[in-house]
Design a protein around this motif. Structure first.
Motif, PDB file in Angstrom:
ATOM      1  N   GLU A 129      23.964  81.251  16.166  1.00  0.00           N
ATOM      2  CA  GLU A 129      24.254  80.116  15.286  1.00  0.00           C
ATOM      3  C   GLU A 129      24.523  80.601  13.863  1.00  0.00           C
ATOM      4  O   GLU A 129      25.416  80.075  13.187  1.00  0.00           O
ATOM      5  CB  GLU A 129      23.086  79.134  15.290  1.00  0.00           C
ATOM      6  N   VAL A 186      15.573  75.612  14.386  1.00  0.00           N
ATOM      7  CA  VAL A 186      15.711  76.985  13.896  1.00  0.00           C
ATOM      8  C   VAL A 186      17.134  77.461  14.172  1.00  0.00           C
ATOM      9  O   VAL A 186      17.806  76.950  15.067  1.00  0.00           O
ATOM     10  CB  VAL A 186      14.699  77.965  14.538  1.00  0.00           C
ATOM     11  N   LEU A 222      20.319  88.425   8.998  1.00  0.00           N
ATOM     12  CA  LEU A 222      19.185  87.778   9.658  1.00  0.00           C
ATOM     13  C   LEU A 222      17.871  88.350   9.136  1.00  0.00           C
ATOM     14  O   LEU A 222      16.926  87.612   8.866  1.00  0.00           O
ATOM     15  CB  LEU A 222      19.288  87.943  11.172  1.00  0.00           C
ATOM     16  N   ASP A 236      22.265  74.763  12.545  1.00  0.00           N
ATOM     17  CA  ASP A 236      21.410  74.605  13.734  1.00  0.00           C
ATOM     18  C   ASP A 236      22.139  73.761  14.779  1.00  0.00           C
ATOM     19  O   ASP A 236      21.808  72.609  15.028  1.00  0.00           O
ATOM     20  CB  ASP A 236      20.084  73.953  13.324  1.00  0.00           C
ATOM     21  N   ASP A 269      15.198  85.851   7.415  1.00  0.00           N
ATOM     22  CA  ASP A 269      14.064  85.560   8.296  1.00  0.00           C
ATOM     23  C   ASP A 269      12.763  86.070   7.677  1.00  0.00           C
ATOM     24  O   ASP A 269      12.329  87.184   7.942  1.00  0.00           O
ATOM     25  CB  ASP A 269      14.320  86.206   9.655  1.00  0.00           C
ATOM     26  N   SER A 271      14.164  79.506   9.995  1.00  0.00           N
ATOM     27  CA  SER A 271      13.682  78.130   9.877  1.00  0.00           C
ATOM     28  C   SER A 271      14.325  77.488   8.641  1.00  0.00           C
ATOM     29  O   SER A 271      14.976  78.169   7.836  1.00  0.00           O
ATOM     30  CB  SER A 271      12.160  78.124   9.705  1.00  0.00           C
ATOM     31  N   SER A 320      17.529  72.686  17.524  1.00  0.00           N
ATOM     32  CA  SER A 320      16.199  73.197  17.865  1.00  0.00           C
ATOM     33  C   SER A 320      15.253  73.286  16.672  1.00  0.00           C
ATOM     34  O   SER A 320      14.064  73.490  16.852  1.00  0.00           O
ATOM     35  CB  SER A 320      16.323  74.586  18.502  1.00  0.00           C
ATOM     36  N   ASP A 380      19.345  80.598  15.322  1.00  0.00           N
ATOM     37  CA  ASP A 380      19.261  81.920  15.944  1.00  0.00           C
ATOM     38  C   ASP A 380      20.456  82.767  15.488  1.00  0.00           C
ATOM     39  O   ASP A 380      21.304  82.309  14.715  1.00  0.00           O
ATOM     40  CB  ASP A 380      19.184  81.810  17.465  1.00  0.00           C
ATOM     41  N   ALA A 381      20.529  83.996  15.959  1.00  0.00           N
ATOM     42  CA  ALA A 381      21.562  84.926  15.511  1.00  0.00           C
ATOM     43  C   ALA A 381      22.968  84.404  15.798  1.00  0.00           C
ATOM     44  O   ALA A 381      23.864  84.503  14.955  1.00  0.00           O
ATOM     45  CB  ALA A 381      21.356  86.298  16.152  1.00  0.00           C
ATOM     46  N   ASP A 405      10.487  86.465  12.892  1.00  0.00           N
ATOM     47  CA  ASP A 405      10.490  86.024  14.293  1.00  0.00           C
ATOM     48  C   ASP A 405      11.883  86.038  14.931  1.00  0.00           C
ATOM     49  O   ASP A 405      12.057  85.649  16.071  1.00  0.00           O
ATOM     50  CB  ASP A 405       9.847  84.645  14.443  1.00  0.00           C
ATOM     51  N   GLY A 406      12.885  86.499  14.181  1.00  0.00           N
ATOM     52  CA  GLY A 406      14.233  86.578  14.726  1.00  0.00           C
ATOM     53  C   GLY A 406      15.021  85.294  14.636  1.00  0.00           C
ATOM     54  O   GLY A 406      16.135  85.206  15.144  1.00  0.00           O
ATOM     55  N   ARG A 407      14.433  84.284  13.990  1.00  0.00           N
ATOM     56  CA  ARG A 407      15.104  82.995  13.815  1.00  0.00           C
ATOM     57  C   ARG A 407      14.915  82.558  12.370  1.00  0.00           C
ATOM     58  O   ARG A 407      13.968  82.944  11.712  1.00  0.00           O
ATOM     59  CB  ARG A 407      14.519  81.953  14.758  1.00  0.00           C
TER      60      ARG A 407
END
Length: 104
Positions: free
Chosen positions: A34, A29, A56, A23, A60, A68, A27, A31-32, A64-66
């Motif tokens: 990262e 989360v 991903l 991360d 995931d 956690s 943030s 993302d793609a 949600d595309g991220r």
């Protein structure tokens, strides 16, 4: 999963530290972009496109595309059973979408 576990064991600090390393923007989360950089740094593999989308999608859990921390830890700790069944279902859906897109 095994590569992630080996990387965490080599670096020390556990899953929380690995997640914080992934991360990069802090943030909470991943993302793609990262995730791509984390996998490339951890494994030396160049991932992108379909491979990154598939990873991903597997990591995931809520779609949600991220990723956690919960998603990250559940993926790393999964060793069979229910999570692998869910992964198999998501992977089958992803393969179907990719096949459909390639047929166009």
């Amino acid at each position: 999963r095994d590569a992630l576990r080996r990387w965490v064991a080599r670096r020390g600090g556990g899953l929380r530290k690995a997640f914080r390393d992934a991360d990069r923007d802090g943030s909470g989360v991943v993302d793609a972009g990262e995730l791509r950089r984390f996998v490339e740094d951890a494994s030396g593999l160049d991932v992108g496109g379909r491979q990154l989308d598939a990873l991903l999608d597997l990591m995931d859990a809520d779609g949600d595309g991220r990723v956690s921390y919960y998603d990250f830890a559940a993926f790393a700790r999964a060793s069979g059973g229910e999570r692998d069944s869910a992964d198999a279902g998501r992977l089958a859906k992803l393969r179907a979408r990719l096949a459909k897109g390639a047929a166009r």
